[in-house]
Design a protein around this motif. Structure first.
Motif, PDB file in Angstrom:
ATOM      1  N   ILE A   1       0.834  -1.209   0.000  1.00  0.00           N
ATOM      2  CA  ILE A   1       0.000   0.000   0.000  1.00  0.00           C
ATOM      3  C   ILE A   1       0.869   1.260   0.000  1.00  0.00           C
ATOM      4  CG2 ILE A   1      -1.687   1.348   1.325  1.00  0.00           C
ATOM      5  CD1 ILE A   1      -2.906  -1.332   2.264  1.00  0.00           C
ATOM      6  N   LEU A   2       1.953   1.249   0.783  1.00  0.00           N
ATOM      7  CA  LEU A   2       2.849   2.414   0.826  1.00  0.00           C
ATOM      8  C   LEU A   2       3.559   2.640  -0.506  1.00  0.00           C
ATOM      9  CD1 LEU A   2       4.430   2.120   4.402  1.00  0.00           C
ATOM     10  CD2 LEU A   2       2.771   3.810   3.621  1.00  0.00           C
ATOM     11  N   ALA A   3       3.682   1.603  -1.324  1.00  0.00           N
ATOM     12  CA  ALA A   3       4.337   1.734  -2.629  1.00  0.00           C
ATOM     13  C   ALA A   3       3.440   2.423  -3.657  1.00  0.00           C
ATOM     14  CB  ALA A   3       4.744   0.357  -3.155  1.00  0.00           C
ATOM     15  N   LEU A   4       2.133   2.534  -3.351  1.00  0.00           N
ATOM     16  CA  LEU A   4       1.206   3.195  -4.261  1.00  0.00           C
ATOM     17  C   LEU A   4       1.351   4.714  -4.179  1.00  0.00           C
ATOM     18  CD1 LEU A   4      -2.019   1.118  -3.434  1.00  0.00           C
ATOM     19  CD2 LEU A   4      -0.542   0.836  -5.437  1.00  0.00           C
ATOM     20  N   SER A   5       1.020   5.383  -5.272  1.00  0.00           N
ATOM     21  CA  SER A   5       1.040   6.858  -5.254  1.00  0.00           C
ATOM     22  C   SER A   5      -0.122   7.354  -4.389  1.00  0.00           C
ATOM     23  CB  SER A   5       0.893   7.409  -6.672  1.00  0.00           C
ATOM     24  OG  SER A   5      -0.422   7.143  -7.158  1.00  0.00           O
ATOM     25  N   GLU A   6      -0.076   8.623  -4.033  1.00  0.00           N
ATOM     26  CA  GLU A   6      -1.131   9.216  -3.202  1.00  0.00           C
ATOM     27  C   GLU A   6      -2.486   9.107  -3.896  1.00  0.00           C
ATOM     28  OE1 GLU A   6      -1.577  13.498  -1.246  1.00  0.00           O
ATOM     29  OE2 GLU A   6       0.445  12.688  -0.992  1.00  0.00           O
ATOM     30  N   LYS A   7      -2.472   9.360  -5.203  1.00  0.00           N
ATOM     31  CA  LYS A   7      -3.710   9.282  -5.987  1.00  0.00           C
ATOM     32  C   LYS A   7      -4.259   7.861  -5.987  1.00  0.00           C
ATOM     33  CE  LYS A   7      -5.588  10.355 -10.568  1.00  0.00           C
ATOM     34  NZ  LYS A   7      -5.270  10.692 -11.975  1.00  0.00           N
ATOM     35  N   GLU A   8      -3.368   6.870  -6.162  1.00  0.00           N
ATOM     36  CA  GLU A   8      -3.789   5.463  -6.144  1.00  0.00           C
ATOM     37  C   GLU A   8      -4.339   5.066  -4.773  1.00  0.00           C
ATOM     38  OE1 GLU A   8      -0.790   3.308  -9.366  1.00  0.00           O
ATOM     39  OE2 GLU A   8       0.001   3.898  -7.412  1.00  0.00           O
ATOM     40  N   GLN A   9      -3.682   5.544  -3.729  1.00  0.00           N
ATOM     41  CA  GLN A   9      -4.121   5.208  -2.372  1.00  0.00           C
ATOM     42  C   GLN A   9      -5.536   5.703  -2.089  1.00  0.00           C
ATOM     43  OE1 GLN A   9      -1.366   6.290   0.748  1.00  0.00           O
ATOM     44  NE2 GLN A   9       0.325   5.142  -0.144  1.00  0.00           N
ATOM     45  N   THR A  10      -5.862   6.895  -2.570  1.00  0.00           N
ATOM     46  CA  THR A  10      -7.196   7.456  -2.279  1.00  0.00           C
ATOM     47  C   THR A  10      -8.318   6.613  -2.884  1.00  0.00           C
ATOM     48  OG1 THR A  10      -7.059   8.913  -4.200  1.00  0.00           O
ATOM     49  CG2 THR A  10      -6.366   9.840  -2.087  1.00  0.00           C
ATOM     50  N   LYS A  11      -8.005   5.897  -3.963  1.00  0.00           N
ATOM     51  CA  LYS A  11      -9.026   5.046  -4.598  1.00  0.00           C
ATOM     52  C   LYS A  11      -9.158   3.687  -3.909  1.00  0.00           C
ATOM     53  CE  LYS A  11      -8.856   7.251  -9.102  1.00  0.00           C
ATOM     54  NZ  LYS A  11      -8.600   7.108 -10.552  1.00  0.00           N
ATOM     55  N   GLY A  12      -8.238   3.398  -3.004  1.00  0.00           N
ATOM     56  CA  GLY A  12      -8.328   2.184  -2.214  1.00  0.00           C
ATOM     57  C   GLY A  12      -7.624   0.987  -2.832  1.00  0.00           C
ATOM     58  N   VAL A  13      -7.746  -0.146  -2.157  1.00  0.00           N
ATOM     59  CA  VAL A  13      -7.091  -1.385  -2.587  1.00  0.00           C
ATOM     60  C   VAL A  13      -8.098  -2.524  -2.560  1.00  0.00           C
ATOM     61  CG1 VAL A  13      -4.726  -0.770  -1.933  1.00  0.00           C
ATOM     62  CG2 VAL A  13      -6.253  -1.736  -0.203  1.00  0.00           C
ATOM     63  N   VAL A  14      -7.842  -3.523  -3.406  1.00  0.00           N
ATOM     64  CA  VAL A  14      -8.708  -4.695  -3.465  1.00  0.00           C
ATOM     65  C   VAL A  14      -7.846  -5.955  -3.473  1.00  0.00           C
ATOM     66  CG1 VAL A  14      -8.819  -4.571  -6.005  1.00  0.00           C
ATOM     67  CG2 VAL A  14     -10.574  -5.850  -4.765  1.00  0.00           C
ATOM     68  N   THR A  15      -8.328  -6.994  -2.809  1.00  0.00           N
ATOM     69  CA  THR A  15      -7.665  -8.291  -2.865  1.00  0.00           C
ATOM     70  C   THR A  15      -8.706  -9.393  -2.745  1.00  0.00           C
ATOM     71  OG1 THR A  15      -5.774  -9.574  -2.060  1.00  0.00           O
ATOM     72  CG2 THR A  15      -7.217  -8.640  -0.380  1.00  0.00           C
ATOM     73  N   HIS A  16      -8.322 -10.611  -3.128  1.00  0.00           N
ATOM     74  CA  HIS A  16      -9.190 -11.758  -2.843  1.00  0.00           C
ATOM     75  C   HIS A  16      -8.424 -12.707  -1.928  1.00  0.00           C
ATOM     76  CE1 HIS A  16      -6.981 -14.078  -5.915  1.00  0.00           C
ATOM     77  NE2 HIS A  16      -7.212 -13.109  -6.773  1.00  0.00           N
ATOM     78  N   SER A  17      -9.061 -13.044  -0.814  1.00  0.00           N
ATOM     79  CA  SER A  17      -8.412 -13.876   0.199  1.00  0.00           C
ATOM     80  C   SER A  17      -9.477 -14.381   1.155  1.00  0.00           C
ATOM     81  CB  SER A  17      -7.360 -13.065   0.959  1.00  0.00           C
ATOM     82  OG  SER A  17      -6.961 -13.729   2.142  1.00  0.00           O
ATOM     83  N   SER A  18      -9.269 -15.599   1.639  1.00  0.00           N
ATOM     84  CA  SER A  18     -10.215 -16.131   2.633  1.00  0.00           C
ATOM     85  C   SER A  18      -9.628 -16.076   4.035  1.00  0.00           C
ATOM     86  CB  SER A  18     -10.574 -17.575   2.277  1.00  0.00           C
ATOM     87  OG  SER A  18      -9.402 -18.354   2.242  1.00  0.00           O
ATOM     88  N   GLY A  19      -8.418 -15.544   4.154  1.00  0.00           N
ATOM     89  CA  GLY A  19      -7.766 -15.647   5.460  1.00  0.00           C
ATOM     90  C   GLY A  19      -6.949 -14.459   5.875  1.00  0.00           C
ATOM     91  N   ASN A  20      -5.666 -14.721   6.191  1.00  0.00           N
ATOM     92  CA  ASN A  20      -4.821 -13.716   6.825  1.00  0.00           C
ATOM     93  C   ASN A  20      -4.574 -12.481   5.962  1.00  0.00           C
ATOM     94  OD1 ASN A  20      -4.550 -15.123   9.211  1.00  0.00           O
ATOM     95  ND2 ASN A  20      -2.655 -16.137   8.625  1.00  0.00           N
ATOM     96  N   PHE A  21      -4.444 -12.657   4.646  1.00  0.00           N
ATOM     97  CA  PHE A  21      -4.150 -11.479   3.815  1.00  0.00           C
ATOM     98  C   PHE A  21      -5.358 -10.545   3.755  1.00  0.00           C
ATOM     99  CE2 PHE A  21      -2.928  -9.159  -0.138  1.00  0.00           C
ATOM    100  CZ  PHE A  21      -1.686  -8.707   0.294  1.00  0.00           C
ATOM    101  N   ALA A  22      -6.563 -11.116   3.785  1.00  0.00           N
ATOM    102  CA  ALA A  22      -7.777 -10.293   3.829  1.00  0.00           C
ATOM    103  C   ALA A  22      -7.753  -9.391   5.064  1.00  0.00           C
ATOM    104  CB  ALA A  22      -9.013 -11.191   3.856  1.00  0.00           C
ATOM    105  N   GLN A  23      -7.377  -9.976   6.186  1.00  0.00           N
ATOM    106  CA  GLN A  23      -7.313  -9.206   7.434  1.00  0.00           C
ATOM    107  C   GLN A  23      -6.173  -8.179   7.389  1.00  0.00           C
ATOM    108  OE1 GLN A  23      -7.696 -11.798  11.021  1.00  0.00           O
ATOM    109  NE2 GLN A  23      -8.198 -13.403   9.548  1.00  0.00           N
ATOM    110  N   ALA A  24      -5.042  -8.594   6.828  1.00  0.00           N
ATOM    111  CA  ALA A  24      -3.872  -7.708   6.768  1.00  0.00           C
ATOM    112  C   ALA A  24      -4.145  -6.478   5.906  1.00  0.00           C
ATOM    113  CB  ALA A  24      -2.668  -8.468   6.230  1.00  0.00           C
TER     114      ALA A  24
END
Length: 312
Positions: free
Chosen positions: A59-82
């Motif tokens: 997330i920190l590697a994203l630009s400020e503009k990218e960060q404001t639009k948020g992040v998406v992932t698919h996970s059933s476990g620990n990465f979803a929480q992270a």
């Protein structure tokens, strides 16, 4: 590939958002294993697993503009929480695609950390389709749990901390699932270790990484019948070349060996570890001769375990 200086900078960048987890040892477990073991306890990490490191780094590697639009992932476990907790810490939206079959306790945890859940059919095709749809609708950046360089480098910071505290380790061993942790660990060990090797450990039931190293190409698993539920995923094209270059070998263990190692850690160290975490210790117990009189670091990958469904 990341340089040593860039690795140090990355570690500093994510440090305000993660815990510097303790390194523990047990005289009795050393005696049983006939070697000296230092456990890097990522079960004490925020959200209970090492994946907080990789999610934050990505997330920190994203630009400020990218960060404001948020992040998406698919996970059933620990990465979803992270991802949910990392995004919350940084004040940005997190969209989490989870299979309908995911345990309710994990869904609840994601919601607690501020993640917005989209449920899908429990297969990879449905997960990916749902994530792409969210990307198109929101402009969110996709984060991969194990096959993204920024995530891999973030996971490697656990080994950096371990080697700062124990610079004379001969071997660091981690469990292998998707390959992000072992790849990041191997890179960090290459830069910050002193003739220190990285070894992976995985169940016989899901030994795709072992077979991939042998064949030179990414192999898949025909079954996923293992208690190490965090290790059912397979290697990716970003982490596999790192593993090929920097991981010495992968040791396979039986299911009963995983359960016995997990029980020993619970009984003797009084800490909660999930079955996937016990795989690395099980490998040391299985191949005592290989580790005898060495200084061995083990990354305890997490402690998110269903207490109502323990294997012992």
């Amino acid at each position: 590939m990341i340089t040593k200086k860039e690795f140090t900078t990355l570690h500093l960048q994510i440090s305000p958002y993660i815990h510097r987890t303790p390194v523990l040892s047990s005289g009795l477990l050393n005696k049983i294993a006939e070697t000296e073991i230092f456990f890097k306890c990522e079960n004490f990490q925020r959200m209970g697993a090492f994946k907080m490191r990789g999610a934050t780094a990505a997330i920190l590697a994203l630009s400020e503009k990218e960060q404001t639009k948020g992040v998406v992932t698919h996970s059933s476990g620990n990465f979803a929480q992270a991802v949910s907790l990392s995004a919350k810490s940084l004040g940005i939206p997190a969209y989490i695609v989870m299979p309908s079959s995911a345990p309710q306790v994990k869904k609840d945890a994601v919601k607690t950390y501020g993640g917005e859940i989209t449920e899908c059919e429990p297969n990879l095709k449905a997960r990916e389709a749902a994530a792409i749809k969210i990307q198109q609708e929101t402009g969110a950046s996709f984060l991969h749990p194990s096959n993204q360089l920024e995530v891999i480098y973030g996971q490697g910071t656990a080994a950096i901390e371990l080697l700062e505290q124990k610079p004379d380790l001969d071997i660091i061993i981690t469990p292998v699932g998707g390959g992000g942790l072992v790849a990041g660990t191997a890179l960090a060990t290459n830069y910050f270790g002193n003739n220190c090797k990285t070894i992976g450990a995985e169940p016989f039931e899901v030994d795709d990484a072992y077979r991939s190293l042998k064949s030179g190409k990414i192999e898949t698993n025909s079954s996923t019948n293992t208690i190490g539920d965090g290790l059912k995923t397979q290697l990716g094209d970003k982490n596999f070349p790192i593993i090929q270059k920097f991981v010495s070998e992968i040791i396979r263990v039986e299911e009963e060996e995983i359960i016995a190692a997990m029980k020993l850690i619970w009984e003797r160290m009084k800490i909660v570890v999930e079955p996937s975490s016990a795989v690395a210790f099980a490998a040391v117990l299985r191949e005592k001769e290989k580790f005898r009189e060495k200084k061995v670091g083990i990354i305890i990958s997490g402690g998110n375990v269903d207490l109502s469904n323990l294997p012992f």
